[in-house]
Design a protein around this motif. Structure first.
Motif, PDB file in Angstrom:
ATOM      1  N   UNK A  42       1.145  -0.890   0.125  1.00 47.17           N
ATOM      2  CA  UNK A  42       0.450   0.073  -0.087  1.00 47.17           C
ATOM      3  C   UNK A  42       0.882   1.352   0.245  1.00 47.17           C
ATOM      4  N   UNK A  43       0.659   1.888  -0.520  1.00 48.66           N
ATOM      5  CA  UNK A  43       1.148   3.606  -1.139  1.00 48.66           C
ATOM      6  C   UNK A  43       0.146   4.767   0.001  1.00 48.66           C
ATOM      7  N   UNK A  44       1.533   5.024   0.593  1.00 46.17           N
ATOM      8  CA  UNK A  44       1.378   6.012   1.988  1.00 46.17           C
ATOM      9  C   UNK A  44       2.624   7.085   1.730  1.00 46.17           C
ATOM     10  N   UNK A  45       1.851   8.469   1.366  1.00 44.35           N
ATOM     11  CA  UNK A  45       2.006  10.292   1.159  1.00 44.35           C
ATOM     12  C   UNK A  45       2.759  10.362   2.072  1.00 44.35           C
ATOM     13  N   UNK A  46       4.665  11.038   1.782  1.00 42.13           N
ATOM     14  CA  UNK A  46       4.609  11.259   3.006  1.00 42.13           C
ATOM     15  C   UNK A  46       5.007  13.563   2.133  1.00 42.13           C
ATOM     16  N   UNK A  47       5.286  14.150   4.019  1.00 37.62           N
ATOM     17  CA  UNK A  47       5.383  15.370   3.015  1.00 37.62           C
ATOM     18  C   UNK A  47       6.851  15.707   2.319  1.00 37.62           C
ATOM     19  N   UNK A  48       6.706  16.405   1.556  1.00 32.96           N
ATOM     20  CA  UNK A  48       8.025  16.497   0.626  1.00 32.96           C
ATOM     21  C   UNK A  48       8.483  17.669   1.224  1.00 32.96           C
ATOM     22  N   UNK A  49       9.913  17.936   1.286  1.00 30.55           N
ATOM     23  CA  UNK A  49      10.511  19.102   1.915  1.00 30.55           C
ATOM     24  C   UNK A  49      10.492  20.289   0.134  1.00 30.55           C
ATOM     25  N   UNK A  50      11.114  21.511   0.126  1.00 31.46           N
ATOM     26  CA  UNK A  50      10.806  22.772  -0.476  1.00 31.46           C
ATOM     27  C   UNK A  50      11.538  22.083  -1.651  1.00 31.46           C
ATOM     28  N   UNK A  51      11.339  22.367  -2.654  1.00 29.90           N
ATOM     29  CA  UNK A  51      11.507  22.168  -3.814  1.00 29.90           C
ATOM     30  C   UNK A  51      11.526  23.691  -4.265  1.00 29.90           C
ATOM     31  N   UNK A  52      13.384  23.971  -4.588  1.00 33.96           N
ATOM     32  CA  UNK A  52      14.367  24.751  -5.592  1.00 33.96           C
ATOM     33  C   UNK A  52      13.772  25.748  -6.067  1.00 33.96           C
ATOM     34  N   UNK A  53      13.374  27.000  -6.680  1.00 30.61           N
ATOM     35  CA  UNK A  53      12.708  27.740  -8.035  1.00 30.61           C
ATOM     36  C   UNK A  53      13.010  26.584  -9.709  1.00 30.61           C
TER      37      UNK A  53
END
Length: 235
Positions: A42-53
């Motif tokens: 089963x797929x459990x989504x995580x929080x993501x870090x900021x993505x540079x511009x």
């Protein structure tokens, strides 16, 4: 035709992917086979870090795209995708998707040819193969990998166990080495199965007893897996 004479296609992919592939099987094979969905991950989504511009994204599965989208990731960024399905999902998420149309090595070559000058972010699952970030880093790219989702293992359902120890043919498409390993670990005593593997590495993850009866798709794509299934179901 008695039920036990109709081959069974056992799908152990995560639920969403299994349902989609099941629809393709129903459209393609009609009454030539029955389908049993028994997800083993089963797929459990995580929080993501900021993505540079100025970053470009790397996706080796559609789950990474869905994690990015669920976290509110901005549209418009370049997304290097391992295959066509992942690229379609990325395009639907508003990203500028480029498909390598193959495996991890093809994805690395695509990025090397395109030579983006900004940072690269590989959003992947807990279990990742291919060493994409390592290969690109060794080639001089500014690349980081982040776990965007967990692939939690699930036990084989009782219905699947009964099918595998019953009298009918059970064909099992396996879409990754981890899927193959999880399936093999849960296989009940006395079970028989006909694995169809998406890659040589997936077949190698099976025990020798299962490898002998396994076949490998012509390419690491869903379309090739469907063709391999058609060959297996041919009289």
């Amino acid at each position: 035709m008695p039920d036990n004479a109709t081959p069974l296609i056992l799908l152990t992919r995560p639920a969403a992917q299994a349902e989609r592939f099941a629809d393709l099987c129903r459209d393609t094979f009609a009454e030539k086979a029955e389908i049993l969905i028994a997800p083993m991950q089963e797929i459990v989504l995580r929080d993501l870090p900021p993505v540079p511009q100025r970053a470009a994204l790397i996706f080796t599965s559609e789950n990474g795209v869905r994690a990015y989208q669920a976290a509110g990731g901005k549209a418009g960024l370049t997304a290097y995708c391992v295959g066509d399905r992942t690229a379609r999902v990325a395009a639907e998420a508003g990203l500028q998707a480029l498909s390598a149309g193959g495996a991890a090595g093809d994805l690395v070559e695509l990025i090397r040819r395109d030579a983006p000058d900004g940072p690269l972010i590989h959003l992947h699952g807990t279990h990742v193969r291919g060493e994409i970030a390592e290969q690109l880093g060794a080639a001089g790219f500014n690349v980081e990998g982040h776990v965007a989702y967990d692939q939690r293992s699930l036990s084989l359902t009782e219905e699947a166990r009964r099918a595998l120890t019953g009298p009918r043919r059970v064909i099992v498409p396996l879409f990754s080495p981890r899927s193959a390993a999880l399936f093999a670990a849960e296989l009940p005593d006395g079970a028989t199965a006909e694995p169809i593997c998406i890659s040589v590495a997936t077949k190698a993850a099976l025990p020798l007893a299962l490898q002998s009866g396994a076949c490998v798709a012509d390419a690491p794509t869903g379309a090739a897996m469907l063709k391999a299934l058609a060959r297996q179901l041919s009289p």
